[in-house]
Design a protein around this motif. Sequence first.
Motif, PDB file in Angstrom:
ATOM      1  N   PHE A  30      47.563  33.785  86.983  1.00 12.86           N
ATOM      2  CA  PHE A  30      48.753  34.632  86.875  1.00 12.86           C
ATOM      3  C   PHE A  30      48.464  35.853  86.009  1.00 12.86           C
ATOM      4  O   PHE A  30      48.881  36.976  86.307  1.00 12.86           O
ATOM      5  CB  PHE A  30      49.921  33.857  86.276  1.00 12.86           C
ATOM      6  CG  PHE A  30      50.906  34.753  85.584  1.00 12.86           C
ATOM      7  CD1 PHE A  30      51.690  35.620  86.312  1.00 12.86           C
ATOM      8  CD2 PHE A  30      51.006  34.760  84.207  1.00 12.86           C
ATOM      9  CE1 PHE A  30      52.566  36.479  85.672  1.00 12.86           C
ATOM     10  CE2 PHE A  30      51.877  35.607  83.563  1.00 12.86           C
ATOM     11  CZ  PHE A  30      52.664  36.474  84.300  1.00 12.86           C
ATOM     12  N   GLN A  34      49.130  39.891  86.459  1.00 13.48           N
ATOM     13  CA  GLN A  34      49.900  40.733  85.549  1.00 13.48           C
ATOM     14  C   GLN A  34      49.005  41.802  84.915  1.00 13.48           C
ATOM     15  O   GLN A  34      49.423  42.955  84.744  1.00 13.48           O
ATOM     16  CB  GLN A  34      50.554  39.893  84.456  1.00 13.48           C
ATOM     17  CG  GLN A  34      51.528  40.699  83.596  1.00 13.48           C
ATOM     18  CD  GLN A  34      52.283  39.854  82.605  1.00 13.48           C
ATOM     19  OE1 GLN A  34      52.237  38.620  82.666  1.00 13.48           O
ATOM     20  NE2 GLN A  34      52.970  40.487  81.687  1.00 13.48           N
ATOM     21  N   GLY A  89      55.585  29.176  91.926  1.00 18.80           N
ATOM     22  CA  GLY A  89      55.565  30.481  91.282  1.00 18.80           C
ATOM     23  C   GLY A  89      54.369  31.313  91.704  1.00 18.80           C
ATOM     24  O   GLY A  89      54.484  32.519  91.937  1.00 18.80           O
ATOM     25  N   LEU A  90      53.204  30.679  91.819  1.00 17.90           N
ATOM     26  CA  LEU A  90      52.005  31.402  92.238  1.00 17.90           C
ATOM     27  C   LEU A  90      52.116  31.886  93.684  1.00 17.90           C
ATOM     28  O   LEU A  90      51.726  33.015  94.006  1.00 17.90           O
ATOM     29  CB  LEU A  90      50.778  30.506  92.084  1.00 17.90           C
ATOM     30  CG  LEU A  90      50.306  30.243  90.648  1.00 17.90           C
ATOM     31  CD1 LEU A  90      49.264  29.132  90.623  1.00 17.90           C
ATOM     32  CD2 LEU A  90      49.723  31.512  90.033  1.00 17.90           C
ATOM     33  N   ALA A  93      54.363  34.871  93.741  1.00 19.76           N
ATOM     34  CA  ALA A  93      53.680  36.036  93.178  1.00 19.76           C
ATOM     35  C   ALA A  93      52.714  36.641  94.197  1.00 19.76           C
ATOM     36  O   ALA A  93      52.601  37.873  94.311  1.00 19.76           O
ATOM     37  CB  ALA A  93      52.931  35.643  91.907  1.00 19.76           C
ATOM     38  N   VAL A 120      57.145  34.318  88.357  1.00 17.45           N
ATOM     39  CA  VAL A 120      56.150  33.828  87.415  1.00 17.45           C
ATOM     40  C   VAL A 120      56.769  33.124  86.213  1.00 17.45           C
ATOM     41  O   VAL A 120      56.046  32.482  85.445  1.00 17.45           O
ATOM     42  CB  VAL A 120      55.230  34.963  86.922  1.00 17.45           C
ATOM     43  CG1 VAL A 120      54.537  35.640  88.080  1.00 17.45           C
ATOM     44  CG2 VAL A 120      56.002  35.977  86.096  1.00 17.45           C
ATOM     45  N   ILE A 123      55.774  29.627  85.829  1.00 21.04           N
ATOM     46  CA  ILE A 123      54.454  29.389  85.256  1.00 21.04           C
ATOM     47  C   ILE A 123      54.538  29.375  83.737  1.00 21.04           C
ATOM     48  O   ILE A 123      53.930  28.535  83.071  1.00 21.04           O
ATOM     49  CB  ILE A 123      53.482  30.479  85.739  1.00 21.04           C
ATOM     50  CG1 ILE A 123      53.447  30.513  87.269  1.00 21.04           C
ATOM     51  CG2 ILE A 123      52.075  30.242  85.180  1.00 21.04           C
ATOM     52  CD1 ILE A 123      52.703  31.697  87.842  1.00 21.04           C
TER      53      ILE A 123
END
Length: 386
Positions: A30, A34, A89-90, A93, A120, A123
């Motif tokens: 993640f 970002q 979440g991944l 994303a 995210v 996460i």
Amino acid sequence: MNPTRPLPTPALAATDWWSVATVTIGITVFAVAQGLTYPLISLLLAERGASDAMVGLNAAAFMLGLATSVLVVPALTRHLRAGQAIVAGLIGAAAILVGFAVTDALATWFVLRFALGFCVNAIYVFGEAWLNAATADSVRGRVSGLYGAGMTTGFAIGPLAIPVMGTDDGLAFAACAVLVSLTAFGLALMSRRASVEPDKFALIDLPHFARAAPLLLFLVLAFGFVDGTVLALAPLHLTAGGASVSAAAIFIAVTHMGMIVAQPFLGLLLDRTDRWRVATGCLVATGVVFGLLIVVPATGTLVWLLGALGGAAFFGIYTSALAILGREHGGAMLVAGASAFSLAYAAGGMIGPAATGLLADAVPGATFAPVALLGFGGALLLILRR
């Protein structure tokens, strides 16, 4: 006076390393996403004529999504295991990164930035609660350092993709989406081996935690302020001072290399001394380093050393907070604390880039002044309250 009241936490005899590995790998990948999107989007917006204030507001949209998603976390804890939430979440994303690759409309990028923050958050919240639940306190500082090293490694890799892949045609976004998707598949398999699961919590636990640990939340808010400001606006500060776009992106990577190198030593220090004193020292170091970055030439060699030291200092604020959370809180309050951390980080991440962007437009060259003031002021606050 101690403003936090530790809650009893059952002693964990041994650390569940499968849980630790799953969480650490998840946050690392993640962080690549970002670390790539923050400077890349800032540089692309600047190329299109956006002001520093607009760049800061776009970065704040990510944090707003992060904060908003906290409202659905309690429902997720009732229906999903921690590993399932992180994988979801991944996957979200990855889909959003594809969106960045195929469109360049400014309004759409605000929506995508908000959606990325929303996805995210799972996460962050599930990962940190799970990490602390799975870790014995005797090694909590070192595990927090390992987690932090993974996160900062991702943050360092992300910006380095910019000079390699360039800023045109969305290639960097698309490549990152592929990496995140493959990692989600691998973590779905790994999480089945984990033997520890964090407790459930309700939204009512959030104000309880905030009353119990205001200084802990301040640490995370301060970290979010500095992190958001540095990721979003440091590239613009350097390019305005004469540095190239590639050098500005590499500077972000250098700050994270400082974080990576410092994490093992910080973890040992957190296990062997008072964790609040470590946090105070990190705040002071943050103030000193970013105060110097205001006056150091952007094209000089000293800027690289200060970047590495600054990254180690301000990320140490967060690593300290994470170690303190696991020692002083347990059960449902541990998950509530991780959610409150997410809100505090989002608040700092919204205030930092937005306010600093406005200041940088009004006073060119003053990008790091709020960061320096926050470092010194935060350290003074901890000294007076504790």
